[in-house]
Enzyme design. Structure first.
Site, PDB file in Angstrom:
ATOM      1  N   GLU A 264      45.426  35.805  40.146  1.00  5.53           N
ATOM      2  CA  GLU A 264      45.181  36.869  39.164  1.00  5.53           C
ATOM      3  C   GLU A 264      45.650  38.151  39.821  1.00  5.53           C
ATOM      4  OE1 GLU A 264      44.246  36.337  36.247  1.00  5.53           O
ATOM      5  OE2 GLU A 264      43.200  34.409  36.280  1.00  5.53           O
ATOM      6  N   CYS A 298      42.064  45.389  36.519  1.00  2.00           N
ATOM      7  CA  CYS A 298      43.461  44.938  36.356  1.00  2.00           C
ATOM      8  C   CYS A 298      43.839  44.851  34.882  1.00  2.00           C
ATOM      9  CB  CYS A 298      43.696  43.629  37.079  1.00  2.00           C
ATOM     10  SG  CYS A 298      42.450  42.410  36.738  1.00  2.00           S
TER      11      CYS A 298
END
Ligand code: ADP
Length: 492
Positions: A264, A298
């Site tokens: 990720e 993010c």
């Protein structure tokens, strides 16, 4: 031996959640180790010192996990599910204390920390349920004397390297899935936020997760410990959340042992606001997607693309909303934006703002370090941002809303896809056809339509392009920790 705390600063109901030693094989490991300090980002005071494990110790930790994993995997899924369910229940029992620990070491407002605990616990609950649903297959064989059976088996020992921005949830989304699958996991939390990881370990012990199944290596040598985790052939899966740069390195380091890698990585989320969206809804959605965790996420909106006809009104209303934000230490009542994590984080935000202004952007509100000093930054709205600016090209990871003007749907899609990243995107419009067209055209793994808060354990989270590999959460998340075995039964 335990390492003494330097400051007993945290008002916890249950002080035993504050651990200072690494957690390996069901033991608190700290004797004969050095320590490193964990600081409160709101004033840089030292909260605690924590065991500093070394790279040469990693192989032994993995061996311990490997020995424990076999019997964990052999348990009926229902028993693993029950242990995970107990872990979830006890996390919720301790939610207030866990929130205080998160706020202390990470800085986010207490209310957001509490939301993270509940969100993060949700992964443990979800995967406790999924543990019972790891279905294989039977496949009609091409000849009548054969049977074809497909099993899904745990991959073995998993390693997790996690970031500081969501110190609890980034661990549970990996560990919940790994443990449900029948794997053991070795977690290396960010050196800035190890206390939450250790509190989770304490709770896992109380919940009866067997020794060696959930391990936490606290260390300051991320590169050295990371290299050992990647190069050890007994680690069969690596799950990483962090920067694309480190993700690339870990992929390279994992190549020799051919690990299953789940990554990720960075995002550079675009938000497309069309003129039919409704100003109030879109301002509210953009505000949430931008300023949660001070922009340190993010999936935070990094590039806010607004259609020309509503551009000025939108900028005005977003700036108005920013005036309501209360900047301060996360533990203080009423604060809605905490400090940035450290001095390099605030330097990057400053650099992005300065570069944008140099190239012609205007500051509508904010734009500078906050008068509180330290790593506090003013909530900021910039207009006149273009694709030539650093703030467009990379993650800012701070409370800066960068507004870019567009005219047509096609132009908005082109701008949105003009990135090597592809994690999340958002769009605001009431036109049903446009919802479908744009959502399908966006090169990302997650799309929020008329919604700025999209994370949930029940949906698959992950990116495309250089934002990563694999998915976390949902029924897909457990696949990262499973491998397929085909059994051919002949001469039936
Ligand atoms: P961020 O920029 O969000 O801090 P990083 O990618 O630097 O993201 O950090 C995420 C996690 O990766 C943290 O646990 C950190 O300690 C770890 N990390 C950083 N550098 C390395 C490395 N060279 N090898 C392994 N892990 C690393």
């Amino acid at each position: 031996m335990t390492v003494p705390f330097q400051v007993d600063a945290l008002p916890l109901r249950d002080k035993s959640l504050l651990r200072s030693n690494a957690y390996i094989g069901g033991q608190w490991v700290g004797a004969n180790h050095g320590v490193f300090a964990v600081s409160d980002p709101s004033d840089q005071s030292v909260i605690s010192t924590v065991t500093d494990m070394q790279a040469h110790e990693v192989a032994e930790v993995i061996a311990i996990a490997e020995r424990a994993q076999t019997s964990w995997a052999a348990l009926p899924a229902k028993q693993r599910a029950l242990a995970l369910r107990r872990w979830f229940d006890l996390i919720i029992v301790s939610e207030q204390d866990l929130a205080r620990i998160i706020t202390a070491e990470q800085g986010k407002p207490l209310s957001e920390a509490l939301a993270e605990v509940r969100y993060g616990a949700g992964f443990v609950e979800w995967f406790a349920e999924e543990a019972k649903r790891i279905y294989g297959e039977t496949i009609p064989a091409p000849s009548s004397d054969r049977r074809i059976i497909v099993l899904k088996q745990p991959i073995g020992v998993a390693a997790a390297i996690t970031p500081w921005n969501f110190p609890l949830a980034m661990i549970t989304r990996k560990a919940g899935a790994a443990l449900a699958a029948g794997c053991a996991i070795v977690v290396k939390p960010a050196e800035l936020t190890p206390l939450t990881a250790l509190a989770l370990a304490e709770i896992s012990q109380r919940a009866g997760i067997p020794a060696g199944i959930f391990n936490v290596i606290t260390c300051s040598d991320a590169a050295g410990v990371g290299r050992e985790l990647c190069s050890n052939s007994s680690v069969r899966a690596l799950s990483f959340t962090g920067s694309t740069e480190v993700g690339r390195l870990l992929l390279r380091q994992s190549a020799d042992t051919v690990k299953k890698c789940s990554m990720e990585l960075g995002g550079n989320a675009p938000i497309l606001v069309f003129d039919d969206a409704g100003l109030q809804t879109s301002v509210r959605g953009v505000f949430a997607a931008k300023f949660r965790n001070g922009g340190q996420s993010c999936i935070a909106a990094n590039r806010i693309l607004v259609q020309s006809s509503i551009y000025d009104a939108f900028a005005e209303q977003l700036s108005e909303a920013c005036r309501e934000l209360v900047v301060g230490p996360g533990a203080r009542e009423g604060v809605t934006i905490g400090p940035l994590i450290d001095s390099s984080a605030i330097a990057k935000v400053e650099e992005h703002v300065a570069d944008a202004v140099r190239q012609g952007a205007q500051i509508r509100i904010g734009g500078s370090r906050h008068e509180l000093g330290g790593t506090f930054f003013e909530p900021t709205v910039l207009t006149g941002v273009t694709s030539a600016m650093k703030i467009f090209q990379g993650e800012t990871f701070g409370p800066v809303a960068a507004l870019i003007r567009f005219d047509t749907e096609e132009e908005a899609i082109t701008l949105a896809n003009d990135s090597q990243f592809g994690l999340a995107a958002y769009l605001f419009t009431r036109d049903v056809g446009r919802c479908v067209r744009v959502a399908e055209a966006l090169q990302v793994g997650i799309v929020g339509i008329n919604e700025g808060l999209i994370s949930t354990e029940v949906a698959p989270f992950g990116g495309v392009k250089q934002s990563g590999l694999g998915r976390e959460g949902s029924r897909h998340g457990i696949e990262e920790y499973l491998q397929i075995k085909y059994i051919c039964l002949g001469n039936v």
